[in-house]
Design a protein around this motif. Structure first.
Motif: not given
Length: 92
Positions: A31-38
Motif C-alpha cells: 500500500v502507499g499513496y500517489y499525488v493526483d496530477a489534476d
C-alpha cells in the motif's frame, strides 16, 4: 517496467506519481499513496502484485494515505482535509 508497474500506469493515468510505497503485509500486496496530477491531492492505493487499485477516503475527507497492511489484508492509513485535520482509518 516495474516499480509497481509504474504504479499501474500512474494509477490509470491520473499521472503525476510521487509515489511512496509504505507498507507490505501479505505476499505480493503493498500500500502507499500517489499525488493526483489534476488535484495535487494524496490518493491511497493498494498494489495487488499486478496493478494498483485506488482506495476510497471517507466522504468528509479530501485526501488520504495508506500506511500499512497486515497478514489479514486489513489496510490502515490516514485521511485528511485540506486544512490538515487528520483521522486514522482501517479498511477491512
Amino acid at each position: 517496467m516495474t516499480a509497481l508497474g509504474a504504479v499501474s500506469r500512474a494509477v490509470e493515468a491520473r499521472e503525476r506519481v510521487d509515489v511512496a510505497v509504505i507498507g507490505g503485509g501479505q505476499a505480493g500486496l503493498a500500500v502507499g499513496y500517489y499525488v493526483d496530477a489534476d488535484t495535487f491531492q494524496n490518493r491511497p492505493f493498494l498494489w495487488d502484485g499486478q496493478q494498483a487499485h485506488r482506495l476510497p477516503v471517507p466522504a468528509d475527507r479530501e485526501e488520504g494515505q495508506a500506511t500499512g497492511i497486515n497478514g489479514k489484508g486489513q489496510i490502515v492509513g490516514y485521511a485528511f482535509t485540506s486544512s490538515a485535520s487528520a483521522n486514522s482509518t482501517l479498511d477491512n
